[in-house]
Write a protein that holds these residues in place. Structure first.
Motif, short mmCIF file in Angstrom:
data_model
loop_
_atom_site.label_atom_id
_atom_site.label_comp_id
_atom_site.label_asym_id
_atom_site.label_seq_id
_atom_site.Cartn_x
_atom_site.Cartn_y
_atom_site.Cartn_z
N TYR A 153 0.94 -1.42 0.07
CA TYR A 153 -0.08 -0.22 0.20
C TYR A 153 0.73 1.08 -0.06
O TYR A 153 0.48 1.93 -0.76
CB TYR A 153 -0.95 -0.17 1.04
CG TYR A 153 -1.46 1.17 1.66
CD1 TYR A 153 -2.62 1.94 0.85
CD2 TYR A 153 -1.01 2.03 2.94
CE1 TYR A 153 -2.87 3.18 1.31
CE2 TYR A 153 -1.56 3.23 3.30
CZ TYR A 153 -2.49 4.06 2.39
OH TYR A 153 -2.90 5.15 2.67
N LEU A 154 1.95 1.17 0.90
CA LEU A 154 2.67 2.44 0.98
C LEU A 154 3.34 2.75 -0.20
O LEU A 154 3.54 3.89 -0.72
CB LEU A 154 3.88 2.26 2.20
CG LEU A 154 3.04 2.25 3.33
CD1 LEU A 154 4.13 1.75 4.42
CD2 LEU A 154 2.49 3.50 4.21
N LEU A 155 3.80 1.73 -0.92
CA LEU A 155 4.69 1.95 -2.18
C LEU A 155 3.71 2.25 -3.15
O LEU A 155 3.95 3.20 -4.24
CB LEU A 155 5.51 0.60 -2.52
CG LEU A 155 6.27 0.52 -3.78
CD1 LEU A 155 7.37 1.55 -3.64
CD2 LEU A 155 6.77 -0.70 -4.18
N ALA A 156 2.48 1.63 -3.40
CA ALA A 156 1.37 2.16 -4.20
C ALA A 156 1.17 3.51 -4.19
O ALA A 156 0.84 4.32 -5.20
CB ALA A 156 0.12 1.34 -4.13
N ARG A 157 1.11 4.03 -2.95
CA ARG A 157 0.90 5.47 -2.76
C ARG A 157 1.99 6.37 -3.70
O ARG A 157 1.61 7.44 -4.08
CB ARG A 157 0.89 5.98 -1.44
CG ARG A 157 -0.17 5.41 -0.61
CD ARG A 157 0.26 5.88 0.73
NE ARG A 157 0.14 7.02 1.34
CZ ARG A 157 1.10 7.64 2.14
NH1 ARG A 157 2.35 7.09 2.23
NH2 ARG A 157 0.89 8.88 2.15
N LEU A 158 3.02 6.07 -3.74
CA LEU A 158 3.94 6.52 -4.51
C LEU A 158 4.33 6.23 -6.01
O LEU A 158 4.59 7.38 -6.79
CB LEU A 158 5.51 6.52 -4.09
CG LEU A 158 5.67 6.70 -2.25
CD1 LEU A 158 6.98 6.28 -1.97
CD2 LEU A 158 5.40 8.06 -1.99
N ILE A 159 4.27 5.15 -6.35
CA ILE A 159 4.59 4.69 -7.76
C ILE A 159 3.06 4.21 -8.61
O ILE A 159 3.45 3.68 -9.71
CB ILE A 159 5.61 3.73 -7.85
CG1 ILE A 159 5.38 2.50 -7.25
CG2 ILE A 159 6.80 4.53 -7.35
CD1 ILE A 159 6.60 1.33 -7.26
N GLY A 160 2.05 3.89 -7.73
CA GLY A 160 0.85 3.41 -8.34
C GLY A 160 0.75 1.94 -8.09
O GLY A 160 1.75 1.02 -7.91
N PRO A 161 -0.43 1.51 -8.22
CA PRO A 161 -0.89 0.14 -7.87
C PRO A 161 -0.03 -1.02 -8.75
O PRO A 161 0.53 -1.95 -8.10
CB PRO A 161 -2.20 -0.20 -7.72
CG PRO A 161 -2.72 1.56 -7.53
CD PRO A 161 -1.82 2.33 -8.20
N ALA A 162 -0.27 -0.86 -9.89
CA ALA A 162 0.38 -1.96 -10.75
C ALA A 162 1.88 -1.90 -10.75
O ALA A 162 2.28 -3.25 -10.45
CB ALA A 162 0.09 -1.48 -12.18
N ARG A 163 2.48 -0.90 -10.45
CA ARG A 163 4.09 -0.89 -10.46
C ARG A 163 4.29 -1.43 -9.08
O ARG A 163 5.29 -2.50 -8.83
CB ARG A 163 4.72 0.24 -10.91
CG ARG A 163 4.66 0.71 -12.15
CD ARG A 163 5.75 1.57 -12.52
NE ARG A 163 5.45 2.98 -11.85
CZ ARG A 163 6.41 3.97 -12.10
NH1 ARG A 163 7.58 3.82 -12.65
NH2 ARG A 163 6.21 5.04 -11.14
N ALA A 164 3.62 -1.03 -8.29
CA ALA A 164 3.79 -1.41 -6.76
C ALA A 164 3.73 -2.96 -6.71
O ALA A 164 4.51 -3.80 -5.81
CB ALA A 164 3.09 -0.65 -5.78
N THR A 165 2.63 -3.46 -7.24
CA THR A 165 2.44 -5.10 -7.14
C THR A 165 3.39 -5.89 -7.79
O THR A 165 4.00 -6.74 -7.26
CB THR A 165 0.89 -5.27 -7.54
OG1 THR A 165 -0.04 -4.55 -6.97
CG2 THR A 165 0.49 -6.82 -7.68
N ALA A 166 3.80 -5.39 -9.00
CA ALA A 166 4.68 -6.00 -9.74
C ALA A 166 5.95 -5.99 -8.77
O ALA A 166 7.01 -7.15 -8.76
CB ALA A 166 5.00 -5.36 -11.11
N ALA A 167 6.32 -4.93 -8.09
CA ALA A 167 7.53 -4.56 -7.61
C ALA A 167 7.70 -5.78 -6.53
O ALA A 167 8.52 -6.57 -5.89
CB ALA A 167 8.15 -3.52 -7.03
N VAL A 168 6.22 -5.98 -5.61
CA VAL A 168 6.36 -6.57 -4.33
C VAL A 168 6.31 -8.26 -4.80
O VAL A 168 6.95 -8.87 -4.35
CB VAL A 168 5.01 -6.32 -3.73
CG1 VAL A 168 4.85 -7.43 -2.66
CG2 VAL A 168 5.15 -4.86 -2.80
N MET A 169 5.71 -8.59 -5.99
CA MET A 169 5.64 -9.99 -6.35
C MET A 169 7.09 -10.41 -6.69
O MET A 169 7.36 -11.56 -6.59
CB MET A 169 4.60 -10.09 -7.65
CG MET A 169 3.16 -10.00 -7.03
SD MET A 169 2.18 -10.52 -8.27
CE MET A 169 2.45 -9.54 -9.73
#
Length: 269
Positions: A157-173
């Protein structure tokens, strides 16, 4: 009295409270650090003499390396034998409480990332208003899926606030970690500098110099924006907040009078 054994130490620079994190030899976050940090931040937030918080690492090359995996293993064992259940994780966790407290901070916060910043350390850094990263050969990111877990205190969630949900999800996965340069290009950190602490202190002092009334109004609007509030409702609330900064605000009156007397050059100070 300050506990000399604590991994958390503080120093004042006028209205800026600098918090230094030192947990040798590796610089992990653990329950002790999280609890001490939470106590320190909460005390600063109710201290009218503190106008901004700056946090940096006290071990060369380390901000917070990551959360202590040994403690995570102990939690795993406690879950396995039934001593605790999943419901315990959204109650009483010092780390989760720390993240929530940072996100809801009434005073501005700056992270001076001066070294390794992964896992729980990265999640903590993502909860700040601003992140300044120091140039160097180290990593920033959320590698948890490499261990079969996920960022446990809001990292996605915190990363998605900065770079958007799609990129954050890809990064976390993929358990992505970034060099400071990559983190800056992506927007995970706001600035890349030669000396993160020096620049972080400079920014914190700028925040601390601003009248509190405007900071408070800006934070309230930020929460509405983040919650996806209706555009018209946001515009209406903005107008009300603007009016609020003009009513019964001697500091606002003084600054506007100075502007009228001295001219617009004061806005570039």
């Amino acid at each position: 009295m300050t506990d000399s054994t604590s991994p958390v130490s503080t120093r004042r620079h006028g209205r800026v409270l600098e918090i230094t994190l030192t947990n040798p030899p590796r610089g992990y976050m653990n329950a002790r650090m999280a609890n001490d940090l939470l106590d320190t931040v909460r005390a600063a937030q109710i201290d009218d003499s503190v106008g901004a918080i700056l946090v940096t690492g006290g071990i060369a090359g380390v901000f917070i390396r990551h959360y202590d995996v040994g403690e995570i293993a102990n939690v795993s064992a406690a879950l396995a034998d039934g001593r605790i259940g999943p419901e315990n994780f959204d109650k009483g966790s010092a780390v989760l409480g720390l993240i929530k407290t940072m996100l809801d901070s009434p005073i501005p916060t700056v992270a001076a990332i001066n070294g390794m910043c992964m896992g729980g350390g990265c999640e903590f850094a993502l909860s700040f208003d601003m992140r300044v990263a120091q140039e160097g050969d180290y990593r920033i990111g959320l590698p948890e899926t490499r261990l079969g877990i996920i960022p446990g205190v809001g990292g996605q969630y915190l990363l998605a606030r900065l770079i958007g949900p799609a990129r954050a999800t890809a990064a976390v996965m993929r358990g992505a970690v970034f060099s400071p340069d990559e983190a800056c290009r992506l927007g995970v950190v706001d600035e890349l500098v030669a000396d993160a602490r020096a620049r972080g202190l400079e920014l914190a002092q700028q925040y601390a110099a601003r009248p509190r009334i405007g900071i408070d109004a800006t934070r309230r609007l930020a929460r509405m924006i983040e919650a996806g509030g209706d555009g018209n409702a946001l515009l209406d609330q903005t107008a009300r907040e603007f009016a609020g900064t003009l009513i019964d605000s001697p500091e606002t009156d003084r600054l506007i009078a100075r502007f009228l007397n001295e001219g617009e050059d004061i806005l570039a100070d």
